[in-house]
Design an enzyme around this catalytic site. Structure first.
Site, PDB file in Angstrom:
ATOM      1  N   LYS A 138       0.850  -1.184   0.000  1.00 44.85           N
ATOM      2  CA  LYS A 138       0.000   0.000   0.000  1.00 44.85           C
ATOM      3  C   LYS A 138       0.894   1.245   0.000  1.00 44.85           C
ATOM      4  O   LYS A 138       1.921   1.270   0.695  1.00 44.85           O
ATOM      5  CB  LYS A 138      -0.878  -0.042   1.258  1.00 44.85           C
ATOM      6  CG  LYS A 138      -1.952   1.032   1.358  1.00 44.85           C
ATOM      7  CD  LYS A 138      -2.797   0.811   2.622  1.00 44.85           C
ATOM      8  CE  LYS A 138      -3.957   1.778   2.739  1.00 44.85           C
ATOM      9  NZ  LYS A 138      -4.801   1.511   3.934  1.00 44.85           N
ATOM     10  N   SER A 181      -9.739   1.375   2.854  1.00 49.40           N
ATOM     11  CA  SER A 181      -8.917   2.207   2.008  1.00 49.40           C
ATOM     12  C   SER A 181      -7.855   1.439   1.214  1.00 49.40           C
ATOM     13  O   SER A 181      -7.325   1.970   0.246  1.00 49.40           O
ATOM     14  CB  SER A 181      -8.210   3.263   2.866  1.00 49.40           C
ATOM     15  OG  SER A 181      -7.331   2.653   3.779  1.00 49.40           O
ATOM     16  N   SER A 239      -9.781  -1.106   6.990  1.00 54.09           N
ATOM     17  CA  SER A 239      -9.208  -0.904   5.649  1.00 54.09           C
ATOM     18  C   SER A 239      -8.466  -2.083   5.044  1.00 54.09           C
ATOM     19  O   SER A 239      -8.110  -2.030   3.864  1.00 54.09           O
ATOM     20  CB  SER A 239      -8.262   0.293   5.667  1.00 54.09           C
ATOM     21  OG  SER A 239      -8.997   1.466   5.527  1.00 54.09           O
TER      22      SER A 239
END
Ligand code: GLN
Length: 495
Positions: free
Chosen positions: A80, A155, A179
């Site tokens: 990420k 996310s 997330s």
């Protein structure tokens, strides 16, 4: 032979060691998959082709000379883009950090490299990890591999999508309110949030420090444990990391559920949960009972207030954490330099932050302001204590808790973007374990009538990863979910 990009980490590791293929072959397979899918999915923000190639070649050379770094040796893994990577652009999907190349690797990144993993690149996210759909990225949304008109969740939507579609074998994300688990559920992969303090956050761009945790995405429960094994454990660079022995999580997967006590959370099976999601969770609870577990209903009454508490605590902490982006030390600085230094900072922030980040900073600053502090932040902290107490009483009765991961399957792009409350509700089932600091995992258990994946959540007490994985492995076996996202391209092309 099947496409290498479809292997699990465990299978790829066996094939590498048997000499069936090389680490470079594995990297070529995921790169080809990315080439086929990225125009539609936009899961990656940066593909580090050069760095990945060098790492794969080194992995092959090391293995040939007998220097085996373990289960992740030669395995392509995506990160990420809020995990800092030395020399590779790290933006947290924000204009304020566009172009920033960190001078160091975060601890989890360094441990993955030491374990021989090949870092493919950086994945898309909601700006500063604030969101549940990856639509808040300053660089454009990601799409769901199962249906390109829908969101991958967020996310960590990009990390979930890469693993789902085979443009990485595993990936990492961060989970502050859900997330990792929510996008895993929406993309049909396994996603897990470790106990608070299990994985060092040194080099994770902070959102809400009392909640943030790094954790893995994978196609199987076994792979999840292998990925966690590589990054878990104390780190002197993160004072919140737990100083204690970490067991090998991949060792607890075949014990079954005979004799375990499992609690289905009443409050997370009520209103607002899609009937098909509810039916899939109930069916799995019955199967677990059939496999020898004692399944009962357990209440977590404070979870009714968990979402409200989270949306005070997380923005409050974010408002403090994001104060560092001031146009002075790194990141975007405004061109309008006619005023004072303070004007320069205000203008740089106004230009660099997107609307959701600004909303959170305003909410958080307000909640912390004199006169409101106790009514908002103080009250939210008291709810957090109630939540922890609820979990403590639940774990006197059961070994693990189960629930849906997300109240619905993947929703259409744009559907909740204009309605923050509807978007915030996506995390109603995941936030309780963040408030408690406990581990939790999402395992795919099937598809709804639109062929969209349904995620099943297993929560365990702090440091209960072993029993959590034990149940997750059984859920995976009982579900027999082996479907993969279709590779056919669609008409929707990322602009
Ligand atoms: N969707 C939640 C939020 O917007 C959780 C985000 C996260 O876990 N990083 O805050």
């Amino acid at each position: 032979m099947a496409d290498l990009a479809d292997l699990t980490i465990a299978e790829a590791g066996r094939g590498l060691r048997a000499g069936d293929f090389t680490a470079v072959d594995l990297l070529d397979a995921v790169t080809k998959r990315a080439t086929m899918t990225e125009a539609q999915l936009h899961a990656y923000l940066t593909l580090d082709s050069g760095g990945a190639r060098a790492a794969a070649e080194k992995a092959d050379a090391d293995l040939a000379s007998g220097d085996d770094h373990g289960p992740l040796h030669g395995i392509p893994v995506a990160l990420k883009d809020n995990m800092v990577t030395k020399g590779v652009e790290t933006t947290a999907s924000s204009q304020i950090l566009a172009g920033w190349k960190p001078p160091y690797d975060g601890t989890a990144v360094a441990r993955l490299k030491a374990a021989g993993a090949v870092i493919t690149g950086k994945t898309n996210l909601d700006e500063f990890a604030m969101g549940s759909s990856t639509e808040n990225s300053a660089f454009g949304p990601s799409r769901n591999p199962w249906d390109h008109t829908r969101v991958p969740g967020g996310s960590s939507g990009g990390s979930a999508a890469t693993v789902s579609v085979g443009s990485a074998f595993g990936s990492f994300g961060s989970d502050t309110g859900g997330s990792i688990r929510q996008p895993a559920a929406l993309c049909g992969v396994v996603g897990m949030k470790p106990t608070y303090g299990m994985v060092s956050r040194y080099g994770l761009i902070a959102f809400a420090s009392s909640l943030d945790q790094i954790g893995p995405f994978s196609r199987t429960v076994e792979d999840s444990a292998l990925l966690l094994d590589a990054v878990a454990g104390w780190d002197r660079m993160d004072s919140t990391s737990i100083d204690g022995d970490v067991p090998a999580f991949s060792g607890s997967l075949s014990k079954g559920v005979e004799g375990l006590r499992i609690g289905l959370v009443t409050e997370l099976m009520g209103e607002g949960i899609d009937p098909q999601v509810k039916a899939a969770v109930t069916a799995m609870a019955d199967k677990l009972a059939g496999a020898g577990a004692e399944v009962i209903e357990v209440g977590l009454p404070a979870s009714e207030y968990a979402l409200s508490a989270y949306y005070l605590i997380a923005p409050a902490e974010a408002s403090a954490n994001l104060a560092r982006f001031d146009g002075v030390r790194y990141g975007h600085r405004t061109e309008h330099l006619e005023g004072t230094t303070e004007d320069m900072m205000a203008m740089s922030r106004a230009e660099g932050f997107g609307p959701e980040v600004i909303r959170r900073i305003l909410l958080g600053t307000y909640a912390l302001s004199a006169g409101y502090y106790d009514a908002f932040y103080g009250q939210a902290q008291r709810v957090r204590t109630l939540m922890r107490n609820d979990f403590a009483s639940a774990y006197e009765q059961v070994d693990v808790l189960i629930s849906p991961t997300s109240p619905t399957t993947a929703f259409p792009v744009g559907e909740r973007a204009a309605d923050p409350i509807a978007m915030y509700y996506s995390d109603v089932c995941t936030i309780p374990s963040n408030l408690a600091g406990d581990p939790a995992i999402s395992v795919p258990v099937g598809l709804d009538d639109q062929r969209l994946p349904i995620g099943f959540q297993i929560m365990a007490p702090a440091l209960g990863e072993e029993v959590m994985y034990q149940v997750a492995a059984e859920v995976e076996r009982l579900a027999g979910f082996t479907d993969r996202a279709p590779l056919a391209t669609s008409e929707v092309v990322h602009p």
